[in-house]
Design a protein around this motif. Sequence first.
Motif, PDB file in Angstrom:
ATOM      1  N   GLU A  45      28.072 102.976 -20.202  1.00 58.59           N
ATOM      2  CA  GLU A  45      27.181 101.910 -19.718  1.00 58.59           C
ATOM      3  C   GLU A  45      27.882 100.574 -19.882  1.00 58.59           C
ATOM      4  N   ARG A  46      27.445  99.623 -19.104  1.00 55.34           N
ATOM      5  CA  ARG A  46      28.051  98.293 -19.192  1.00 55.34           C
ATOM      6  C   ARG A  46      27.537  97.579 -20.438  1.00 55.34           C
ATOM      7  N   ASP A  47      28.397  96.791 -21.006  1.00 57.20           N
ATOM      8  CA  ASP A  47      28.022  95.959 -22.137  1.00 57.20           C
ATOM      9  C   ASP A  47      27.242  94.753 -21.600  1.00 57.20           C
ATOM     10  N   GLU A  48      25.975  94.626 -22.031  1.00 55.58           N
ATOM     11  CA  GLU A  48      25.146  93.558 -21.462  1.00 55.58           C
ATOM     12  C   GLU A  48      25.598  92.178 -21.930  1.00 55.58           C
ATOM     13  N   SER A  49      26.273  92.125 -23.050  1.00 55.99           N
ATOM     14  CA  SER A  49      26.704  90.824 -23.555  1.00 55.99           C
ATOM     15  C   SER A  49      28.000  90.364 -22.888  1.00 55.99           C
ATOM     16  N   ASN A  50      28.669  91.282 -22.278  1.00 58.02           N
ATOM     17  CA  ASN A  50      29.893  90.915 -21.556  1.00 58.02           C
ATOM     18  C   ASN A  50      30.069  91.948 -20.452  1.00 58.02           C
ATOM     19  N   ARG A  51      29.589  91.607 -19.286  1.00 58.47           N
ATOM     20  CA  ARG A  51      29.400  92.616 -18.258  1.00 58.47           C
ATOM     21  C   ARG A  51      30.696  93.087 -17.617  1.00 58.47           C
TER      22      ARG A  51
ATOM     23  N   ARG B 155      32.920  94.476 -19.647  1.00 55.37           N
ATOM     24  CA  ARG B 155      33.235  95.603 -20.515  1.00 55.37           C
ATOM     25  C   ARG B 155      32.297  96.783 -20.304  1.00 55.37           C
TER      26      ARG B 155
END
Lengths: 188, 188
Positions: B115-121, B123
């Motif tokens: 899944e995508r990292d919501e804090s740094n999209r 990553r």
Amino acid sequence: MGDTPGTSGAGLGGEPTLDEQIAAYQREFQDLDPQVEKIVSALSRLNRRMNVAYGRQTAALGISNAEWEVLKALVLSGAPYRMGPSELAKRLGLTPAAMTHRIDRMVAEGLVTRERDESNRVRVIVELMPEGRDKWLEAMRLATVFEEDLLQDLSADERTVLGEVLTRLLRRVEHAQPDAGGRLTDLD
Amino acid sequence: MGDTPGTSGAGLGGEPTLDEQIAAYQREFQDLDPQVEKIVSALSRLNRRMNVAYGRQTAALGISNAEWEVLKALVLSGAPYRMGPSELAKRLGLTPAAMTHRIDRMVAEGLVTRERDESNRVRVIVELMPEGRDKWLEAMRLATVFEEDLLQDLSADERTVLGEVLTRLLRRVEHAQPDAGGRLTDLD
DNA sequence: AAGATAAATTTCGAAGCTAAACAGTACATG
DNA sequence: CATGTACTGTTTAGCTTCGAAATTTATCTT
């Protein structure tokens, strides 16, 4: 090691230290003998590093690991350095088809020749060419230098003991067959 | 070993005995320290056998060696068992492209999620799923049984010495960088 | 805001292997 | 001697895995 403390070990690619790794193993898997794990992990890492080194050396000579294996089998078979493809395949753990492909490449590169056995025209003889033998020799020279350097810090006694212990372990693996559950049942 | 005397050793596929092989090495390559070669060859063979055993075990669990490596890296990273693809790639020595492919397969098999990292999209986070963790645990159980059996014949003292010596060798390989000629120049 | 940088994926291709079918040769057996 | 059987090696087709290069998307810098 997620991202907080563990940037200490400097391995291949951010690989943790051996001790760090064993600590992690114990954290995640309780019934683990750290001493056993240390031996096994060290063996595994050591071998990986050695293979990297050998790979660099053979690559510098323009041959692949696969080709190196074939050259080695032929040289160790002794003069006149001839073997049949099926014998080679058995020795290297390949299917005959894969062996045919490998020999194709090596013939094209002039490392070996392939000819039919005139006394039994079903069989084929793969023979090491001088160029192949030279490559093997040069690779051996590089390898032995590396190996001497590797064992540099070991005393004569330590070398003797290490050789003896490793041989004993090897015997145990080779003379025993793992059963369905993976246990080694002794055959002697 | 051409075809006259050497049908003695019973290895994997007509593989010669360790001693036979070393004798062949000496015959074909004079400046060779048999003691060094014995250690190195035993190390190499031992590792090959161990890898075969591990391979059988993981295959029995329905995972490949490649997948096993990824599971291991994630578990050893500690809870919550999350890593980015590039970090995994660095750890395993792969290109990011290859890592993407591996993760594809493992997601399809339900071993991990991506899944995508919501804090740094930019990553992506690869997270170990319970099924993946269970497979790792079961593989570890099998592996430790095998390892205990393997080291069965070694006394406590021998285990201590072996672990120490192997660690020393490992340090030598890890802390030294081979120069152009392949020599290990110490960095300490 | 514009470019520079970085992470991950996509596309395309290469390498290497296997399974299965095939061809050629030798040998046994009636 | 004829023919069936077994064995060796090769071919074909397909699969898996990986990498290089281009692409997309988001972040950071100035």
